[in-house]
Design a protein around this motif. Structure first.
Motif, PDB file in Angstrom:
ATOM      1  N   CYS A  20      -1.523   0.844  -1.894  1.00  0.00           N
ATOM      2  CA  CYS A  20      -1.202   0.184  -0.628  1.00  0.00           C
ATOM      3  C   CYS A  20       0.212   0.556  -0.212  1.00  0.00           C
ATOM      4  O   CYS A  20       1.140   0.517  -1.032  1.00  0.00           O
ATOM      5  CB  CYS A  20      -1.326  -1.332  -0.768  1.00  0.00           C
ATOM      6  N   CYS A  21       0.362   0.925   1.045  1.00  0.00           N
ATOM      7  CA  CYS A  21       1.662   1.316   1.590  1.00  0.00           C
ATOM      8  C   CYS A  21       2.198   0.161   2.431  1.00  0.00           C
ATOM      9  O   CYS A  21       1.487  -0.376   3.286  1.00  0.00           O
ATOM     10  CB  CYS A  21       1.497   2.574   2.451  1.00  0.00           C
ATOM     11  N   ASN A  22       3.438  -0.236   2.209  1.00  0.00           N
ATOM     12  CA  ASN A  22       3.999  -1.412   2.896  1.00  0.00           C
ATOM     13  C   ASN A  22       4.538  -1.067   4.282  1.00  0.00           C
ATOM     14  O   ASN A  22       5.673  -1.388   4.629  1.00  0.00           O
ATOM     15  CB  ASN A  22       5.125  -2.032   2.058  1.00  0.00           C
ATOM     16  N   THR A  23       3.733  -0.435   5.101  1.00  0.00           N
ATOM     17  CA  THR A  23       4.183  -0.002   6.424  1.00  0.00           C
ATOM     18  C   THR A  23       4.382  -1.177   7.368  1.00  0.00           C
ATOM     19  O   THR A  23       3.723  -2.209   7.253  1.00  0.00           O
ATOM     20  CB  THR A  23       3.155   0.947   7.064  1.00  0.00           C
ATOM     21  N   ASP A  24       5.301  -0.995   8.313  1.00  0.00           N
ATOM     22  CA  ASP A  24       5.535  -2.016   9.339  1.00  0.00           C
ATOM     23  C   ASP A  24       4.752  -1.646  10.599  1.00  0.00           C
ATOM     24  O   ASP A  24       5.318  -1.381  11.651  1.00  0.00           O
ATOM     25  CB  ASP A  24       7.034  -2.155   9.645  1.00  0.00           C
ATOM     26  N   MET A  25       3.425  -1.632  10.473  1.00  0.00           N
ATOM     27  CA  MET A  25       2.552  -1.242  11.570  1.00  0.00           C
ATOM     28  C   MET A  25       2.031  -2.498  12.261  1.00  0.00           C
ATOM     29  O   MET A  25       0.904  -2.923  12.053  1.00  0.00           O
ATOM     30  CB  MET A  25       1.401  -0.367  11.047  1.00  0.00           C
TER      31      MET A  25
END
Length: 347
Positions: A20-25
């Motif tokens: 899981c990537c903690n992107t700010d999307m």
């Protein structure tokens, strides 16, 4: 926000490991109560699934359940046996912010045993926040805008096309919405953060052959002309699109009901068949994905990060490859679909 990758488990049947990537999307829905924001989320999700992209973009948990129920209601509300369209019962919400949760996912072409997930949130503001409560919430809303890659300003199209200024104000609360953006320092801050604004005209079924007129009216309407010009002047990207959220209904007229309140009257013209609802989401995802990809590229270009990638101590390079693959697949569908939007220019 730095990007981190967290391993979440391995499928014992396939051997595929998930990360899981903690992107700010995050995307922010802006628009007064009743303008059709929740229906838009449901229809854009429906169209994405119809495009065969379920393997790349999907709703999670309660969001998936809520949207499934809402789609059933939307489809059922357009039965041939019904003479008039009486509206749709939306998703039950509290007086607080409502978040729709989704994920983008994909595999690295160089390593099919690794799958990467990129969280996506679509945030909807409570209807009460467009009333006198807005003054108390301004700082909170500005913070939400700072943390959002894209904000969708949703507008009731019939009030733009056939209503007067008072009608437009009643259905859209433009003074309140403009007040959240309309400050040159704040607009410059949003630009520096890579924010994009997309105006979304909803309930446009009646105006299928008047799309350019809709664009002209929006860019020249008293309520939003100044805000749009201010955004464009500082270089903030602004786009405009239209959506047919239900497809099988058409606006007839505004009518006065008790207490001299205006109400929209619609007629049923067909079955549930949304059109162009994927455009806002596809445009937002494209913008957010490019921002995240640039972060990943920059991080992966660092010497020590390269070393960690080579020795398997980090999966950041594989995450970039997976996102590149997702962007490629979404772009293919975007080229094939007949979506419409305008990149607004300063006059």
């Amino acid at each position: 926000m730095s990007i981190n990758i967290k391993q979440t488990g391995t499928n014992p049947n396939t051997g595929v490991t998930s990360y899981c990537c903690n992107t700010d999307m995050q995307f922010l829905l802006v628009g007064a109560r009743g303008v059709g924001k929740t229906s838009l989320v449901a229809s854009m999700t429906c169209q994405i699934l119809d495009m065969g992209l379920a393997g790349y973009f999907h709703a999670l948990g309660d969001t998936a359940d809520d949207l499934t129920v809402l789609l059933d209601r939307m489809s059922g509300s357009l039965k041939a046996s019904l003479k008039n369209f009486d509206g749709i019962k939306g998703i039950a919400k509290s007086a607080d912010i409502h978040t729709f949760n989704f994920e983008l996912s994909g595999q690295s072409p160089k390593d099919a045993q690794k799958r990467f997930y990129f969280p996506v949130q679509i945030v909807d503001l409570p209807g009460l926040w467009y009333t006198d409560e807005a003054v108390k919430r301004k700082a909170e809303i500005k913070d939400l805008l700072r943390r959002s890659r894209v904000s969708f300003i949703c507008i009731n199209a019939p009030s733009l096309m056939e209503g007067d200024d008072n009608c437009f104000k009643l259905f859209n609360r433009p003074a309140t919405v403009s007040g959240w953006y309309y400050d040159n320092d704040f607009l410059n801050e949003l630009k520096a953060l890579g924010h994009k604004v997309m105006f979304v005209l909803s309930r446009c079924e009646k105006y299928r052959n008047q799309r350019e007129l809709m664009r002209e009216k929006l860019q020249n309407c008293t309520a939003y002309k100044g805000l749009i010009n201010a955004m464009l002047k500082v270089g903030l990207p602004v786009e405009l699109t239209y959506v047919h959220t239900l497809g099988g209904v058409e606006f007839e007229r505004f009518e006065l009901v008790k207490d001299k309140q205006l109400r929209e009257k619609y007629k049923i013209t067909g079955t549930y068949e949304p059109e162009n609802c994927d455009t806002p989401l596809m445009r937002a995802l494209a913008h957010a994905n490019n921002c995240i990809r640039e972060k990943l590229k920059s991080e992966n270009a660092r010497f020590w990060q390269k070393v960690k990638n080579v020795f398997g101590a980090s999966q950041l390079d594989r995450a970039q490859e997976a996102l590149d693959n997702i962007i490629t697949e979404l772009s293919k569908e975007a080229e094939l679909s007949d979506y419409k939007y305008w990149d607004l220019k300063q006059k």
